[in-house]
Design an enzyme around this catalytic site. Structure first.
Site, PDB file in Angstrom:
ATOM      1  CG  ASP A  51      -6.340  -3.849  -5.233  1.00 40.92           C
ATOM      2  OD1 ASP A  51      -6.323  -5.098  -5.329  1.00 40.92           O
ATOM      3  OD2 ASP A  51      -5.951  -3.245  -4.216  1.00 40.92           O
TER       4      ASP A  51
ATOM      5  CD  GLU B  73       0.173  -0.099  -4.380  1.00 43.82           C
ATOM      6  OE1 GLU B  73       0.460   0.742  -3.510  1.00 43.82           O
ATOM      7  OE2 GLU B  73       0.099  -1.313  -4.136  1.00 43.82           O
TER       8      GLU B  73
HETATM    9 ZN   LIG Z   1       0.314  -1.364  -2.039  1.00 43.32          ZN
HETATM   10 ZN   LIG Z   2      -2.263  -3.143  -2.182  1.00 41.79          ZN
END
Ligand SMILES: [Zn+2]
Ligand SMILES: [Zn+2]
Length: 433
Positions: free
Chosen positions: A111, A172
């Site tokens: 990510d 997130e």
């Molecule tokens: Zn996070």
């Molecule tokens: Zn994270």
């Protein structure tokens, strides 16, 4: 049988055994030499990976705005000779390493997004983007994935199959994975297995995971009633009713997060207290409009399918109560996918990595993480079996604690080396076996 024949047979047996031994030895040699090559290449690129990680750290971008980050990633993957697809689900990037030989198709996911945060960073290489900080370590997750891509590319000639590298936006917000999938990710690539890791508070040489659920399932439950003169009583009644699903005593050690790492009762102990639990957040939200009143809160459970049974049970109890006439609806207003690690792949991964890097560095979790943590990696696992790991980033002697989202969040960068080594070796093992 004459002795001559016996001798011939004995010679044949010895030769056969010897051949067997030689071929075994050769196999081990090929495997261990490839892991040695993995480690050498990781050492070779380690300094450059730190430079890359710090560049991401200085230039963090929040969910959905990972433009610069994704451009840097695409540039790096292209330079390695990978086929690169960009713009999948926003700023998502996929790198494809095709060995040209038929074999397994393995995906690794990282990510990319940072977060809004005004808390001053503890490192010297602070964010240039005011109010934005890599406080969850996705700069490290991304760098490790680039490192793995580099190492795998360096070993391409010895491997068969395909490795996909997925760089995902918006973790997130728990949206990026789903957005990439909805945008055709799995039409572009068809992995047989998927893996990913996240920085966690354990020491830098340690990875942890567990088969099946790793986090408690978490939802928001909402009960709504027609407005009446009995609102006060209805609120109290409903709070008490939902709370009755909680099976943890208020004075339990369960509530102290520090116990998650406790050797006797923490997640890594077979006697963990963090299993078979259902919890109800006591910060209920009450909303009143002219016509109705709604009461909602978070409910979490480590027990598989438990939350599915909560709604019908609640409905039944309210229908049997004196407030039955007032009830409008009971529903989950927030539901999300939950990490579910494939049992065999998890066992296999811990064994493989443990054999090469030491079983003491691969820790099996026995309990499920409480309090609503999770990762939208879960959405990939709805399509492809896979394993999600926690990779330690802490160095307690240096006062470095890698607790994501904590004000003093920091990472000992040697975990980048650990991550690249362990996970490159894991992918190698999956491709050659
Ligand atoms: Zn996070
Ligand atoms: Zn994270």
């Amino acid at each position: 049988m004459n002795s001559n024949k016996k001798i011939i047979k004995l010679a044949f047996t010895i030769q056969f055994l010897f051949l067997g031994l030689v071929s075994c030895a050769q196999n081990t040699k090929v495997e261990s030499s490839i892991h040695k090559n993995v480690q050498e290449q990781t050492n070779e690129i380690f300094d450059s990976l730190i430079t890359i990680r710090r560049d991401f750290h200085v230039n963090p971008e929040v969910s959905g705005q990972e433009k610069r980050t994704s451009e840097k990633i695409a540039e790096y993957l292209l330079a390695l000779g990978l086929e690169v697809k960009t713009g999948i689900g926003g700023h998502g990037v996929v790198g494809i390493l095709n060995t040209g030989k038929a074999g397994k198709r393995i995906a690794w996911r990282a990510d990319m997004d940072a977060m809004h945060s005004d808390i001053p960073d503890v490192v010297d290489f602070q964010s240039k983007n005011e109010g934005v900080r890599h406080i969850c370590g996705h700069d490290v997750n991304t760098t490790i994935a680039l490192g793995i891509a580099n190492v795998m590319a360096s070993q391409k000639a010895k491997l068969a199959g395909t490795v996909y590298f997925i760089f995902q936006p918006s973790e997130e917000t728990y949206k990026g994975a789903k957005t990439m999938i909805d945008d055709g990710l799995f039409e572009t690539i068809q992995p047989n297995e998927i893996y990913g890791s996240h920085i966690a508070p354990a020491p830098t040489t340690v990875i942890t995971t567990k088969p099946e659920w790793m986090f408690a399932d978490y939802k928001i439950i909402q009960v709504s009633y027609k407005n009446s003169t009995e609102n006060e009583q209805i609120i109290d009644y409903t709070k008490e009713l939902i709370s009755s699903f909680q099976n943890i005593e208020p004075d339990s050690k369960f509530w102290d997060n520090r116990n998650l790492l406790d050797p006797n009762i923490g997640l890594a102990s077979p006697n963990t207290i963090f299993k078979n639990f259902t919890t109800v957040n006591q910060n209920f939200k009450v909303e009143e409009t002219e016509k109705e009143i709604s009461i909602s809160t978070y409910i979490g459970s480590s027990i598989m399918k438990k939350l599915d049974s909560v709604l019908p049970l609640l409905k039944q109890k309210i229908n049997e109560s004196k407030y039955a006439e007032n009830l409008i609806d009971i529903e989950y207003t927030l539901e999300r996918a939950n990490i579910y690690n494939d049992k065999d792949l998890t066992k296999n991964a811990l064994n493989s990595i443990g054999k090469i890097y030491g079983a003491e560095n691969t820790i099996l979790m026995y309990g499920e993480m409480p309090d609503g943590r999770g990762d939208d990696f879960a959405y990939y696992q709805e399509h492809v079996p896979g394993v999600y790991f926690y990779l330690g980033g802490s160095n307690f002697e240096k006062g470095i604690l890698s607790m994501p989202h904590a004000p003093n969040f920091q990472v000992d960068e040697s975990c980048i080396k650990t991550g690249v080594n362990y996970f490159s070796s894991l992918i190698v093992e999956r491709l050659i076996n």
